[in-house]
Design a protein around this motif. Structure first.
Motif, PDB file in Angstrom:
ATOM      1  N   VAL A  53     -22.953 -46.075  -4.651  1.00 39.14           N
ATOM      2  CA  VAL A  53     -22.733 -46.367  -6.063  1.00 39.14           C
ATOM      3  C   VAL A  53     -23.983 -46.047  -6.880  1.00 39.14           C
ATOM      4  O   VAL A  53     -23.911 -45.431  -7.958  1.00 39.14           O
ATOM      5  CB  VAL A  53     -22.321 -47.839  -6.240  1.00 39.14           C
ATOM      6  N   THR A 164     -18.033 -43.674 -14.570  1.00 36.04           N
ATOM      7  CA  THR A 164     -17.751 -43.880 -13.145  1.00 36.04           C
ATOM      8  C   THR A 164     -16.922 -42.729 -12.597  1.00 36.04           C
ATOM      9  O   THR A 164     -15.817 -42.453 -13.095  1.00 36.04           O
ATOM     10  CB  THR A 164     -16.983 -45.195 -12.946  1.00 36.04           C
ATOM     11  N   ALA A 166     -14.351 -41.641 -10.493  1.00 35.41           N
ATOM     12  CA  ALA A 166     -13.303 -42.288  -9.696  1.00 35.41           C
ATOM     13  C   ALA A 166     -12.988 -41.516  -8.425  1.00 35.41           C
ATOM     14  O   ALA A 166     -12.649 -42.108  -7.387  1.00 35.41           O
ATOM     15  CB  ALA A 166     -12.048 -42.450 -10.545  1.00 35.41           C
ATOM     16  N   TRP A 169     -15.815 -42.409  -5.919  1.00 32.25           N
ATOM     17  CA  TRP A 169     -16.195 -43.824  -5.796  1.00 32.25           C
ATOM     18  C   TRP A 169     -15.867 -44.342  -4.385  1.00 32.25           C
ATOM     19  O   TRP A 169     -14.780 -44.115  -3.869  1.00 32.25           O
ATOM     20  CB  TRP A 169     -15.448 -44.636  -6.847  1.00 32.25           C
ATOM     21  N   ASP A 172     -12.230 -49.214  -3.685  1.00 34.77           N
ATOM     22  CA  ASP A 172     -11.097 -49.340  -4.593  1.00 34.77           C
ATOM     23  C   ASP A 172     -11.497 -50.336  -5.688  1.00 34.77           C
ATOM     24  O   ASP A 172     -11.707 -51.523  -5.420  1.00 34.77           O
ATOM     25  CB  ASP A 172      -9.874 -49.849  -3.828  1.00 34.77           C
ATOM     26  N   ILE A 173     -11.627 -49.825  -6.908  1.00 37.50           N
ATOM     27  CA  ILE A 173     -12.153 -50.641  -7.998  1.00 37.50           C
ATOM     28  C   ILE A 173     -11.297 -51.877  -8.248  1.00 37.50           C
ATOM     29  O   ILE A 173     -11.804 -52.940  -8.598  1.00 37.50           O
ATOM     30  CB  ILE A 173     -12.277 -49.789  -9.281  1.00 37.50           C
ATOM     31  N   THR A 174      -9.992 -51.786  -8.017  1.00 36.99           N
ATOM     32  CA  THR A 174      -9.099 -52.901  -8.355  1.00 36.99           C
ATOM     33  C   THR A 174      -9.033 -53.965  -7.260  1.00 36.99           C
ATOM     34  O   THR A 174      -8.729 -55.133  -7.549  1.00 36.99           O
ATOM     35  CB  THR A 174      -7.679 -52.365  -8.628  1.00 36.99           C
ATOM     36  N   SER A 176     -11.463 -54.125  -4.382  1.00 39.37           N
ATOM     37  CA  SER A 176     -12.692 -54.358  -3.621  1.00 39.37           C
ATOM     38  C   SER A 176     -13.321 -55.708  -3.987  1.00 39.37           C
ATOM     39  O   SER A 176     -13.343 -56.094  -5.166  1.00 39.37           O
ATOM     40  CB  SER A 176     -13.705 -53.239  -3.894  1.00 39.37           C
ATOM     41  N   ARG A 179     -18.670 -56.748  -6.548  1.00 43.56           N
ATOM     42  CA  ARG A 179     -18.824 -56.701  -8.011  1.00 43.56           C
ATOM     43  C   ARG A 179     -20.023 -55.812  -8.332  1.00 43.56           C
ATOM     44  O   ARG A 179     -21.127 -56.040  -7.826  1.00 43.56           O
ATOM     45  CB  ARG A 179     -19.027 -58.099  -8.565  1.00 43.56           C
ATOM     46  N   GLN A 192     -17.329 -52.611 -11.816  1.00 49.08           N
ATOM     47  CA  GLN A 192     -16.267 -52.994 -10.869  1.00 49.08           C
ATOM     48  C   GLN A 192     -16.217 -54.513 -10.820  1.00 49.08           C
ATOM     49  O   GLN A 192     -17.230 -55.153 -10.527  1.00 49.08           O
ATOM     50  CB  GLN A 192     -16.559 -52.397  -9.478  1.00 49.08           C
ATOM     51  N   GLY A 194     -14.743 -56.871  -8.870  1.00 48.93           N
ATOM     52  CA  GLY A 194     -14.863 -57.612  -7.612  1.00 48.93           C
ATOM     53  C   GLY A 194     -14.057 -58.900  -7.649  1.00 48.93           C
ATOM     54  O   GLY A 194     -13.088 -59.035  -8.407  1.00 48.93           O
TER      55      GLY A 194
END
Length: 513
Positions: A53, A164, A166, A169, A172-174, A176, A179, A192, A194
């Motif tokens: 990241v 970001t 995507a 990355w 999985d931003i939704t 994971s 944070r 993100q 978290g």
């Protein structure tokens, strides 16, 4: 008296407790190792994702510096105001994170609303030689990046929400649990979200590192909390079940080994008891046969003398009587030889110093199934100054075994709640120690007490009446004495039962030099 001996006997009956504790320790150690390994695995994955990241975000913000440098190289065309060839209108379509591009020249100033902030950032950029941030609003995820130049200075209005990448990355931003935020001066932009329970888990991991762009000194902060559901519960359960199965198998093998040793010892003790009983039986038979044989011999000799006075025509009878006398003498000789054969050896010469509590412990170990079956827990008391006894080991073991077995058989005749067995070992006098075995059974009838040690006398159905006789003979043979304690004049409920007392000589003191 000390209760330590009783505790040691009870601990012997619960010998599986140390092995159970060992299983608990092994199971906990294995579960802890699996937990630590899982936490280390999660930490390694977190640190790897956090570094990725940081690298991706650094590449994007460094790209902003490259764009600013490109604008500085194209200043002559841009300053001429030729919008047809100027790259400024096309930047927002090529780079979606750039919302607007501002330019300040000698003929055009910064917008009035941003004049102060952008001018300050331009002065900073001119002093440091690289771009500078202005109008930072991390809550909205936007800021200006200003680069001072001649004849024009530029400012990029950047939106962090589209920064970001995507497609690259690592998480999985939704979904994971990590944070990720960009922070500066107490403000933060959430890259993100978290999980919302950060800091309340079993373990929390943190990552802090500035972006690799001096012009945009934003701190990349990653945080992750490990919750109980993420621990390897199935692995820990499997480990506990495996160790439990191994413990149960080891416990079964140990019980089998103890049972085999107990059976072998009981077999050996039974063989000795049968031999001794056979000796008592043969001795009793020899004693019983000697009396009729002696009477037969006397009667035959008298008849021979009487017949000798009869007429000579009774020679045949005289010869028959002579043969009867000869056969009677021969039978007496055979009985005497049998008696000498089965006579018990002198056990006093085989006596040796023995610890009386150890002999009792061995006997109780052999009788452990009998004690458990009847629900009897022996109450044992030992004098603190108990000296070493002088006895023959096998004979002492057989006496103690018989006394305890008789007590257990007597306790079968009372309700389980009233079954008590008391074993006491004290110093009798300067040269003797006593072992007392008292049960809480129905007791011995007064008419049977004086015949109790006689051969073939028994009060139990199916008994031979040789057990106590044998114990008394063994005790006398090794210089000891076995007696039945006198009954209380008016026995109470607590004083009922029978008490046998074995008095043994003490071993002479050893002179250690």
């Amino acid at each position: 008296m000390t209760p330590a001996w009783r505790r040691s006997l009870l601990s012997h009956r619960t010998l599986h407790l140390p092995s159970l504790l060992l299983w608990v320790v092994v199971a906990c150690a294995g579960a802890s190792w699996l937990t630590v390994a899982r936490l280390q695995q999660l930490q390694a994955a977190f640190e790897t994702d956090a570094r990725i990241v940081h690298r991706l975000l650094s590449q994007r913000v460094v790209q902003h510096d490259a764009i600013m440098a490109t604008l500085a190289l194209l200043q002559p065309a841009a300053a001429a105001g030729d919008n047809s060839t100027s790259p400024l209108p096309r930047l927002t379509s090529v780079y979606p994170q750039i919302l607007a591009v501002l330019q300040r020249t000698a003929q055009r100033d910064w917008p009035d609303a941003l004049q102060a902030e952008l001018a300050t950032a331009e002065a900073t950029s001119r002093r440091t030689g690289h771009a500078a941030m202005a109008g930072l609003n991390l809550a909205a995820g936007r800021y200006y990046l200003v680069l001072a130049g001649v004849p024009a200075s530029y400012a990029l209005y950047i939106d962090l929400r589209t920064t970001t990448p995507a497609d690259e990355w690592p998480m999985d931003i939704t979904t994971s649990p990590v944070r990720v935020t960009l922070e500066r001066g107490g403000d933060a932009f959430v890259v993100q979200p978290g999980r919302g329970d950060l800091g309340s888990g079993i373990r929390t991991y943190d990552f802090h590192k500035l972006l690799a762009a001096p012009s945009q000194p934003l701190d990349v902060v990653a945080r992750r909390s490990v919750g109980p559901p993420e621990l390897p519960w199935w692995g820990m359960l499997g480990w506990c079940l495996l160790t439990a199965a191994l413990w149960a198998a080891g416990r079964a093998l140990w019980r089998q080994r103890v049972a085999r040793q107990r059976a072998e010892e009981l077999l050996r003790l039974g063989q000795v008891a049968r031999l001794n009983t056979l000796g008592e039986l043969a001795a009793g038979m020899a004693h019983e046969l000697n009396q009729p044989l002696t009477a037969l011999l006397s009667s035959t000799q008298a008849a021979q003398r009487l017949l000798a006075d009869d007429p000579p025509d009774l020679d045949t009878a005289q010869t028959a009587m002579a043969r009867a006398v000869e056969q009677a003498r021969r039978a007496s000789t055979v009985v005497g030889r049998l008696r000498r054969l089965v006579e018990r050896p002198d056990l006093a010469g085989q006596a040796q110093p023995l610890a009386l509590p150890a002999a009792v412990h061995d006997a109780l170990h052999l009788l452990e199934p009998e004690l458990t079956q009847r629900g009897v827990v022996p109450n044992i008391a030992i004098a603190t100054d108990l000296p070493t006894a002088l006895a023959e080991p096998v004979a002492l073991q057989q006496i103690v075994h018989n006394l305890l077995m008789n007590a257990l058989q007597a306790l079968e005749q009372v309700p389980p709640a009233e079954r008590q067995l008391h074993i006491t070992m004290v110093r009798a006098d300067a040269g003797h120690v006593t072992l007392s075995v008292r049960d809480h059974g129905p007791g011995i009838p007064p008419e049977a007490r004086q015949h109790l040690f006689e051969p073939f006398y028994t009060t139990r159905t199916g008994g031979l009446g040789l057990g106590l006789t044998l114990c008394e003979s063994l005790a006398q043979a090794m210089g000891a004495q076995l007696t039945l304690a006198p009954e209380a004049p008016v026995p109470t409920q607590a004083q009922r039962g029978a008490e046998f007392v074995l008095t043994l000589p003490t071993a002479p003191p050893t002179n250690d030099r």
